[in-house]
Design a protein around this motif. Sequence first.
Motif, PDB file in Angstrom:
ATOM      1  N   PHE A 174       0.864  -1.188  -0.075  1.00 36.67           N
ATOM      2  CA  PHE A 174       0.094   0.057   0.078  1.00 36.67           C
ATOM      3  C   PHE A 174       0.840   1.149   0.027  1.00 36.67           C
ATOM      4  N   GLU A 175       2.138   1.282   0.505  1.00 29.14           N
ATOM      5  CA  GLU A 175       2.796   2.328   0.546  1.00 29.14           C
ATOM      6  C   GLU A 175       3.286   2.722  -0.849  1.00 29.14           C
ATOM      7  N   GLN A 179      -4.758   0.695  -4.806  1.00 35.82           N
ATOM      8  CA  GLN A 179      -5.608  -0.437  -4.815  1.00 35.82           C
ATOM      9  C   GLN A 179      -5.666  -0.903  -5.898  1.00 35.82           C
ATOM     10  N   LEU A 180      -6.163  -0.249  -7.040  1.00 35.99           N
ATOM     11  CA  LEU A 180      -6.282  -0.841  -8.350  1.00 35.99           C
ATOM     12  C   LEU A 180      -5.076  -1.679  -8.847  1.00 35.99           C
ATOM     13  N   ALA A 181      -3.870  -1.097  -8.666  1.00 36.26           N
ATOM     14  CA  ALA A 181      -2.876  -1.578  -9.094  1.00 36.26           C
ATOM     15  C   ALA A 181      -2.520  -2.817  -8.516  1.00 36.26           C
ATOM     16  N   ILE A 182      -2.438  -2.719  -7.204  1.00 40.57           N
ATOM     17  CA  ILE A 182      -2.260  -4.077  -6.169  1.00 40.57           C
ATOM     18  C   ILE A 182      -3.424  -5.189  -6.771  1.00 40.57           C
ATOM     19  N   VAL A 183      -4.679  -4.820  -6.835  1.00 36.86           N
ATOM     20  CA  VAL A 183      -5.665  -5.866  -7.460  1.00 36.86           C
ATOM     21  C   VAL A 183      -5.076  -6.352  -8.886  1.00 36.86           C
ATOM     22  N   PHE A 184      -4.751  -5.563  -9.783  1.00 41.32           N
ATOM     23  CA  PHE A 184      -4.527  -5.789 -10.978  1.00 41.32           C
ATOM     24  C   PHE A 184      -3.328  -7.147 -11.177  1.00 41.32           C
ATOM     25  N   TYR A 185      -2.197  -6.465 -10.574  1.00 40.42           N
ATOM     26  CA  TYR A 185      -1.245  -7.329 -10.751  1.00 40.42           C
ATOM     27  C   TYR A 185      -1.330  -8.658  -9.936  1.00 40.42           C
ATOM     28  N   GLN A 186      -1.845  -8.584  -8.718  1.00 40.96           N
ATOM     29  CA  GLN A 186      -2.054  -9.818  -7.906  1.00 40.96           C
ATOM     30  C   GLN A 186      -2.980 -10.796  -8.892  1.00 40.96           C
ATOM     31  N   ALA A 220     -17.049 -13.305 -12.406  1.00 39.81           N
ATOM     32  CA  ALA A 220     -15.939 -12.761 -13.019  1.00 39.81           C
ATOM     33  C   ALA A 220     -15.946 -10.919 -12.961  1.00 39.81           C
ATOM     34  N   ILE A 221     -16.917 -10.553 -12.713  1.00 39.00           N
ATOM     35  CA  ILE A 221     -16.907  -8.974 -13.016  1.00 39.00           C
ATOM     36  C   ILE A 221     -17.063  -8.312 -11.672  1.00 39.00           C
ATOM     37  N   LEU A 222     -18.118  -8.745 -11.173  1.00 35.51           N
ATOM     38  CA  LEU A 222     -18.307  -8.051  -9.790  1.00 35.51           C
ATOM     39  C   LEU A 222     -17.593  -8.725  -8.594  1.00 35.51           C
ATOM     40  N   CYS A 223     -17.672 -10.136  -8.342  1.00 37.49           N
ATOM     41  CA  CYS A 223     -16.951 -10.671  -7.367  1.00 37.49           C
ATOM     42  C   CYS A 223     -15.259 -10.626  -7.438  1.00 37.49           C
ATOM     43  N   SER A 224     -14.793 -10.784  -8.762  1.00 34.18           N
ATOM     44  CA  SER A 224     -13.404 -10.800  -9.106  1.00 34.18           C
ATOM     45  C   SER A 224     -12.734  -9.483  -9.325  1.00 34.18           C
ATOM     46  N   ALA A 225     -13.523  -8.591 -10.174  1.00 32.21           N
ATOM     47  CA  ALA A 225     -12.792  -7.236 -10.330  1.00 32.21           C
ATOM     48  C   ALA A 225     -13.169  -6.251  -9.513  1.00 32.21           C
ATOM     49  N   ILE A 226     -14.298  -5.970  -9.449  1.00 33.80           N
ATOM     50  CA  ILE A 226     -15.021  -4.860  -8.382  1.00 33.80           C
ATOM     51  C   ILE A 226     -14.848  -4.939  -7.098  1.00 33.80           C
ATOM     52  N   SER A 227     -15.237  -6.140  -6.449  1.00 35.28           N
ATOM     53  CA  SER A 227     -15.003  -6.280  -5.320  1.00 35.28           C
ATOM     54  C   SER A 227     -13.657  -6.308  -4.738  1.00 35.28           C
ATOM     55  N   TYR A 228     -12.796  -6.759  -5.552  1.00 35.38           N
ATOM     56  CA  TYR A 228     -11.274  -6.717  -4.950  1.00 35.38           C
ATOM     57  C   TYR A 228     -10.632  -5.342  -4.908  1.00 35.38           C
ATOM     58  N   VAL A 229     -10.968  -4.598  -5.690  1.00 29.94           N
ATOM     59  CA  VAL A 229     -11.007  -3.013  -5.770  1.00 29.94           C
ATOM     60  C   VAL A 229     -11.347  -2.578  -4.299  1.00 29.94           C
ATOM     61  N   LEU A 230     -12.628  -2.804  -4.019  1.00 35.46           N
ATOM     62  CA  LEU A 230     -13.329  -2.199  -2.834  1.00 35.46           C
ATOM     63  C   LEU A 230     -12.592  -2.825  -1.715  1.00 35.46           C
ATOM     64  N   TYR A 231     -12.428  -4.070  -1.672  1.00 32.48           N
ATOM     65  CA  TYR A 231     -11.632  -4.978  -0.442  1.00 32.48           C
ATOM     66  C   TYR A 231     -10.308  -4.155  -0.118  1.00 32.48           C
ATOM     67  N   MET A 232      -9.397  -3.741  -1.289  1.00 29.93           N
ATOM     68  CA  MET A 232      -8.337  -3.309  -1.057  1.00 29.93           C
ATOM     69  C   MET A 232      -8.416  -1.980  -0.347  1.00 29.93           C
ATOM     70  N   TYR A 233      -9.595  -1.065  -0.731  1.00 25.99           N
ATOM     71  CA  TYR A 233      -9.744   0.315  -0.221  1.00 25.99           C
ATOM     72  C   TYR A 233      -9.944   0.297   1.120  1.00 25.99           C
TER      73      TYR A 233
END
Length: 312
Positions: A174-175, A179-186, A220-233
């Motif tokens: 996070f430093e 959040q978006l970049a972390i989710v994408f690369y992971q 795929a869309i809600l649970c894997s993409a969008i929700s991961y970004v929200l969770y990281m936030y």
Amino acid sequence: MKTKIYSIIAIILTVTMWGLSFLSIKITLNVFGPMTLATLRFLIASIILFVVMKIKEPETKLQREDVKCMSMAGIVGVAIYYCFENYGVKYISSSQASLIIGTIPIFSLIVDSIILKNKLSFNNVIGVLLSIFGIYFIIGGNIRLESNELLGYIFMFGAVFSWVFYNYATKELFEKYSQLAIVFYQIVFGTAVLIPFALFENNNWHLINDVVIYNFLYLAILCSAISYVLYMYALENLGSTVTTLYLNFAPVVTVLGGYFIFNETISKNQMIGVILIVLSVYVVNLKISYYDILKMIKSRRVNKKSYKIDSK
């Protein structure tokens, strides 16, 4: 204050989507094998997030020194976690699987106290205990340890430990990254590991229908993409302990979803469990503890005594 409110909203939306995801996983596993399902849903999520990254953060690049940490978090939090979860849901009911995921906060608190030497507050202890009782009531105390069912529980607890490790592996990222970049690369790293295993899996492609497609797209869309970004936030702003405690809402959502979508009955014990789980999250987030209340009462009594002495 606004950031905390937004973070709480983000984690509630995430847990709602993840709670309903257990129902969708159950449906889609009739067609896809566990590894294939995980691979396809995150492959689509990777494509979506790639487009979003190009629009929102075109200059963001993964630094060489962070590849190890990012890949490890992606492999554990995406590949291993969803491998365990999908196999677990295959052998036990979606509600039971979700209930085991609800134990993540318990193990997170324990790991916090052991590794980070964080002392458990009174509120945390009460919250954990309420959570345990809530899960017990929802399960009903009737766990049958047949061969396949036992295997399902083992897989689900494997998912639990994977997620606890994932939270800690992600913290330092996070430093340097959003959040978006972390989710994408992971997700990219996790998907890359899943692909070889999916190639050798048998699938029932002939059983695909509209219901399966809709549930797969939801995953795929809600649970894997969008929700991961929200969770990281939420994870960045609330911390791993508080954030993971909200995962207790997942079994609540799953049980309610089963009732409204699959017409499953909700027993009296399940309702008690739902109330206890909601209460556990509330207690942990209270800024004032039982000990604080006792101190306030004691302080008030002392003040009254001193007032009487002064009046004399």
